[in-house]
Design an enzyme around this catalytic site. Structure first.
Site: not given
Length: 633
Positions: A25, A254, A389, A451
């Site tokens: 890159h 890029h 999280e 869950h």
């Protein structure tokens, strides 16, 4: 004039690296070279003592800037040679495609997945703030810099992490945003139109803007950011592939080499010999080394200023004596969830070791992760990550790589999916992070399938360098923690919501260190039952019935499959032996058990809403089903 030559040297060096590798890159490194040159004069680092505690931390969140990382490390005087730059992206080189901690001298943390580095930088800044509180502002006074781009800020993890950084007013954090308005598919306007300045102001940052190719403008905003009482975002307006001849500003720069023709034209336009590569004049090399020389002086001054008391505190954090920990013990027959016993274990460790720091994603009371008699961050070691999280995992990677602390973080096991990218990076680095994942099975009960973790154990067991512990009871939980304290890798504790009976057998750290051990032994067994967690008790109950039926049964607990796999064949055969006689029992998908077992009693689909004990029977993780499988075996 010298800064411009330094920057142009960086541009060409990075472009040469990518061209020689025919991979990489060049765009972002060429666009950021002007910022990098000015930043060199602000950084407080010491290549001769790269582990200096009070050094500034520099994180490249965009791992695609690796050519710039390695070029700078070489020019500053780290152990990255010109030959290493020429071997960019080659097998076995010091200069892999994305920066890797522990592999390349001077790289603070492994980056690559976009956004991770932003959250890592927040973790470094949090670790620094807490270290400052316990060691003193005269001992810890460094800054954390993070270079990031549009892709990093589009990823949700950066929003989570920066929200927390703003909440805690981490004035030691400076994000430098390479705002070139280009992504792989083209201009950012095809998918991004939000006001980045307003976003960060709303999150509690001071925001500065500069022309990313004007040295004075860059220097001014860096000076202002260093004086801010808030975390800072510097929006550096840059051009991707700056000075890359006809490809300047193109998204094509890029992720691909410029090509020989464009590269030669670029060199010529900047006054370099178009036919030479990897050219660094002695004057420019000296200029880069001089730009960070003040850090080397500061490092020596800092070391000389440390009192014996501070030296002792630092040494204790770096090299803790875990033999002093007074671990809890639990009476046979008691009923206690392993999430509860784990909370007692964490508190026992914290009483003897000041480097344990962590918390939960807004689930502390359920995860049992609160450290008692301890204040909240930044004054204390209790971290409240909020419902974040994804960022929590990456923040803990930054705290771990800071060097002084053992971080832990917690959530329900099913939500570990949100953490998987950062757990993976921690495992690549062998960073010491503890994951506390509770509510480990269908035993969660009424919350239902969304869950109840099913496939997560298989996923994380498949991850190299990660040790996954699922203890059978409270005492085995203690032994698992004792083993994990001696591992130089991340560890995960998968723990029950429901109460588990404390088993009558004796378990030691040595037994768990082998990954699996025999709980109940009969010579020449007709059947071998191997289980983890809550299912170990089921195996023992099954063995009792089978013995009454005249069968010889061995019961094995395997709290850590990864440790068991590290044992020699003789030990493994002494524990499991004949696969044709072996039945594995675990309330999970359990596909990995077939390497050891002929039959697996586990989950074939997702869970359901109902009382936990009823669900075990409903899905066949029961004594009756176990006896049926034994009969078929």
């Amino acid at each position: 004039m010298q800064k411009q030559i330094m920057s142009d040297t960086l541009k060409i060096l990075c472009a040469d690296m990518v061209q020689r590798a025919n991979s990489g890159h060049p765009g972002a490194p060429m666009g950021l070279s002007d910022v990098a040159v000015v930043l060199s004069h602000h950084l407080k680092i010491n290549p001769k003592d790269s582990a200096w505690l009070n050094r500034d931390r520099l994180i490249f969140s965009g791992g695609h800037c690796s050519a710039l990382v390695y070029a700078l490390l070489h020019l500053w005087g780290f152990d990255v040679s010109l030959e290493d730059l020429k071997n960019f992206r080659q097998l076995g080189s010091k200069t892999p495609g994305h920066p890797e901690f522990g592999h390349t001298h001077g790289v603070e943390i492994t980056t690559g997945p976009l956004g991770q580095g932003v959250a890592n930088a927040v973790g470094f800044a949090m670790a620094s703030k807490y270290a400052q509180g316990i060691l003193g502002e005269d001992v810890i006074s460094h800054l954390v810099y993070c270079l990031c781009g549009d892709g990093d800020l589009e990823e949700g993890i950066s929003y989570e992490a920066c929200s927390l950084a703003g909440h805690h007013q981490l004035s030691n954090l400076i994000l430098i945003y390479d705002s070139n308005k280009i992504t792989i598919e083209g201009e950012t306007k095809i998918a991004l139109s939000e006001d980045i300045r307003a976003r960060f102001v709303a999150q509690g940052f001071d925001v500065f803007e500069c022309d990313g190719h004007d040295f004075e403008s860059i220097d001014l905003v860096l000076t202002q950011a260093k004086d801010s009482s808030k975390p800072s975002l510097i929006i550096a307006h840059t051009v991707i592939g700056k000075n890359a001849s006809s490809m300047e500003g193109s998204h094509k720069t890029h992720g691909a080499p410029l090509g020989e023709e464009v590269l030669r034209a670029s060199k010529k336009s900047m006054g370099f010999d178009e036919n030479q590569s990897f050219v660094i004049s002695p004057e420019i090399k000296s200029a880069f080394e001089a730009s960070i020389a003040s850090g080397m002086v500061e490092c020596e001054r800092w070391r000389d200023s440390l009192s014996q008391e501070v030296r002792a505190k630092i040494e204790e954090l770096y090299s803790p004596d875990f033999s002093k920990v007074q671990f809890p013990t639990f009476e046979s027959g008691a009923k206690i969830a392993t999430r509860v016993s784990n909370g007692e274990i964490l508190n026992a460790i914290a009483q003897s070791y000041g480097g344990l720091i962590g918390g939960s994603a807004d689930l502390g009371p359920s995860n049992n992760t609160l450290l008692k008699n301890e204040a909240d961050f930044p004054l204390g070691r209790n971290l409240h990550f909020g419902v974040r999280e994804h960022a929590m995992g990456a923040i803990c990677n930054g705290i771990a790589n800071y060097g002084l602390f053992l971080p832990y973080c917690a959530t329900f096991f099913v939500f570990s999916d949100y953490m998987a990218p950062s757990v993976r990076v921690a495992s690549i680095m062998n960073s010491r992070v503890w994951y506390v994942w509770t509510h480990d099975s269908i035993g969660v009960g009424e919350d239902g399938a969304t869950h109840q973790p099913i496939e997560q154990l298989s996923h994380f067991r498949a991850m190299p360098n990660l040790y996954v512990f699922r203890p059978a009871d409270a005492n085995e939980n203690v032994a698992c923690a004792q083993v994990a304290l001696e591992l130089n890798s991340p560890s995960a504790f998968v723990l029950s919501r429901q109460n588990l009976e404390v088993l009558s057998h004796q378990v030691t750290k040595d037994m768990v260190s082998h990954g699996a051990y025999v709980i109940l032994e009969d010579q020449n067994p007709d059947v071998i039952l191997v289980a983890t967690g809550s299912e170990v008790n089921l195996a023992l109950k099954g063995a009792e019935v089978l013995k009454n039926q005249g069968k010889s049964v061995r019961v094995v607990s395997m709290p850590c499959m990864e440790l068991f796999e590290q044992q020699d064949e003789a030990y493994k055969n002494s524990i499991l032996g004949d696969r044709e006689k072996t039945i594995a029992i675990e309330a999970s998908r359990g596909v990995e058990w077939y390497r050891y077992a002929k039959e697996v009693i586990g989950m074939q689909g997702f869970g359901a809403s109902g009382k936990g004990d009823e669900l075990f029977g409903h899905f066949g993780i029961s004594l009756d089903h176990l006896l049926e499988v034994v009969q078929k075996l």
